[in-house]
Design an enzyme around this catalytic site. Structure first.
Site, short mmCIF file in Angstrom:
data_model
loop_
_atom_site.label_atom_id
_atom_site.label_comp_id
_atom_site.label_asym_id
_atom_site.label_seq_id
_atom_site.Cartn_x
_atom_site.Cartn_y
_atom_site.Cartn_z
N PRO A 233 -0.64 -3.05 -6.95
CA PRO A 233 -0.23 -3.85 -8.24
C PRO A 233 -0.33 -2.79 -9.26
O PRO A 233 -0.90 -1.90 -9.52
CB PRO A 233 -1.32 -4.79 -8.49
CG PRO A 233 -2.49 -4.46 -7.67
CD PRO A 233 -1.94 -3.56 -6.52
N GLU A 234 0.72 -3.07 -10.47
CA GLU A 234 0.82 -2.16 -11.32
C GLU A 234 0.83 -3.09 -12.73
O GLU A 234 0.67 -4.30 -12.53
CB GLU A 234 2.12 -1.30 -11.28
CG GLU A 234 1.97 -0.40 -10.22
CD GLU A 234 3.48 0.56 -10.15
OE1 GLU A 234 3.45 1.20 -11.50
OE2 GLU A 234 3.80 0.96 -9.46
N LYS B 164 -5.36 -0.78 -13.99
CA LYS B 164 -5.62 -1.25 -12.87
C LYS B 164 -6.64 -2.44 -12.45
O LYS B 164 -6.70 -3.16 -11.68
CB LYS B 164 -5.12 -0.67 -11.52
CG LYS B 164 -3.92 -0.06 -11.81
CD LYS B 164 -3.52 0.93 -10.91
CE LYS B 164 -2.04 1.52 -11.11
NZ LYS B 164 -1.90 2.79 -10.71
N ARG C 60 -6.93 -4.16 3.51
CA ARG C 60 -7.65 -2.91 3.81
C ARG C 60 -8.97 -2.54 3.28
O ARG C 60 -9.59 -1.61 3.42
CB ARG C 60 -6.69 -1.53 3.49
CG ARG C 60 -5.44 -1.54 4.36
CD ARG C 60 -4.29 -0.91 3.82
NE ARG C 60 -4.48 0.48 3.65
CZ ARG C 60 -3.46 1.10 3.23
NH1 ARG C 60 -2.16 0.91 2.82
NH2 ARG C 60 -3.78 2.81 3.14
N ARG D 135 4.30 8.44 -0.28
CA ARG D 135 4.86 8.09 -1.82
C ARG D 135 6.22 8.39 -1.53
O ARG D 135 6.64 9.31 -1.41
CB ARG D 135 4.05 8.94 -2.88
CG ARG D 135 2.71 8.02 -3.05
CD ARG D 135 2.47 8.70 -4.43
NE ARG D 135 1.31 7.77 -4.74
CZ ARG D 135 0.46 8.02 -5.87
NH1 ARG D 135 0.57 9.04 -6.66
NH2 ARG D 135 -0.40 7.50 -6.22
#
Ligand SMILES: [Zn+2]
Length: 268
Positions: A2-3, A58, A111, A257
Site C-alpha cells: 500500500p502507498e 505507511k 506474509r 522490484r
C-alpha cells in the site's frame, strides 16, 4: 504494497465509520505481528472508543478515546477488512475488533510482515522507524524537500522510496512521479539541477492529487484489499506504448522490484 493513495482511501473509509464507535471485543490472534503484549492489547482496546484515524507514511494511526494510538504498519501484504462478524475469516487474520455498531474491523497479513503497536499519544517515538522517518510526502514543503534531498546521493528512484528522505512513496508511485517529472529513474541525484528538483516535487504532488480520489472512489462502499493500479500510466505497463509519445515503455527488474519508464520522455 500500500502507498499513499491506498492508505488515504482506507483512512477516509474508516474515518466515515469509526469515530465514536466503541470496541466491545478485541481478539489478539497471531502474536508474531504484535509489538504489544496480549493482555495489554485486549485490556486497552476492549471498551475503548475510536477517534480519528491518521496516517504517517505507511503507518495508520488509530486514535482512541483513552489517549492511546493503535499503530499499524501493513508492510507488503497487510490488509484491512470491515465486515459483518459472521463473515468467514481469512487464514492469517491477525486481529479482529468487534464493534458496537455491528461491524468488525480485521487486519490480515498473508506474509505476517506487518506490525501492530499500541502507544500513548505523544509517544510515537516508541515505534521503531518513527524517529528516523522523514516528513510525509504529502506534507513536506518544497523548500524542505529541496533541502533534504541534498543529503542523499545515488539514483533518484532509490532516494524517492527511502523513508529517511520522505515517507509514503513506494515502488509503483515512484515510477509514476518520475514519469510525470520526465526524469530517468536511474539518474544520479547529483546531476539534477534545482529546477529539475522543483519539477520532481511538483510531480509528486500532482500524481498523488490525481491518484488518491480515483482509489478512494473504488473504496467508497467497501474496503478492497486488491490494490487497483490499472489506471496508472507507466508502472507495470512495460511493452505498451507510452501515453505521451508512443514509445514502447521500458521495464527493468532488479531484485524483486519492477521499474518502468519511457526512455524518450525520461532521457538518461
Ligand atoms: Zn514517452
Amino acid at each position: 504494497m500500500p502507498e499513499i493513495p491506498d492508505l488515504e482511501a482506507i483512512r477516509g473509509f474508516l474515518n466515515q465509520r469509526l469515530p465514536g464507535v466503541r470496541i466491545e471485543r478485541a481478539e489478539f490472534l497471531i502474536p508474531i505481528v504484535f509489538r504489544v503484549p496480549k493482555d495489554e492489547f485486549v485490556h486497552t482496546l476492549e471498551g475503548n472508543v475510536f477517534g480519528e484515524t491518521r496516517r504517517r507514511g505507511k503507518f495508520l494511526l488509530f486514535g482512541l478515546k483513552s489517549g492511546h494510538l493503535l499503530v499499524i504498519n501493513a508492510m507488503l501484504t497487510g490488509r484491512f477488512q470491515y465486515l459483518r462478524p459472521d463473515q468467514k475469516r481469512r487464514a492469517r487474520t491477525c486481529l479482529a475488533l468487534g464493534l458496537t455498531n455491528g461491524w468488525e474491523l480485521r487486519y490480515w497479513d498473508e506474509r505476517l510482515m506487518g506490525k501492530v503497536y499500541l502507544v500513548p499519544t505523544g509517544k510515537l517515538s516508541m515505534v521503531p522507524q518513527f524517529a528516523e522517518m522523514g516528513p510525509d510526502a504529502l506534507e513536506v514543503s518544497q523548500e524542505e524537500f529541496a533541502q533534504r534531498i541534498r543529503k542523499f546521493t545515488g539514483q533518484i528512484k532509490n532516494i524517492l522510496v527511502n523513508h529517511r528522505f520522505v515517507v509514503g512513496v513506494g515502488n509503483a508511485y515512484a515510477d509514476e512521479i518520475l514519469f510525470a517529472a520526465r526524469i530517468h529513474p536511474y539518474r544520479k541525484r547529483t546531476t539534477l539541477s534545482d529546477e529539475v528538483i522543483e519539477r520532481l516535487y511538483q510531480a509528486m504532488h500532482k500524481v498523488f492529487a490525481w491518484a488518491t480520489p480515483i482509489v478512494a472512489e473504488q473504496m467508497r462502499e467497501e474496503l478492497s484489499y486488491e490494490e487497483r493500479r490499472d489506471f496508472l500510466k507507466i508502472h507495470r505497463k512495460g511493452g505498451e506504448p507510452c501515453p505521451v509519445c508512443g514509445t514502447r515503455i521500458s521495464e527493468i527488474t532488479a531484485g524483486q522490484r519492477i521499474t518502468n519508464f519511457c526512455r524518450n520522455c525520461q532521457p538518461g
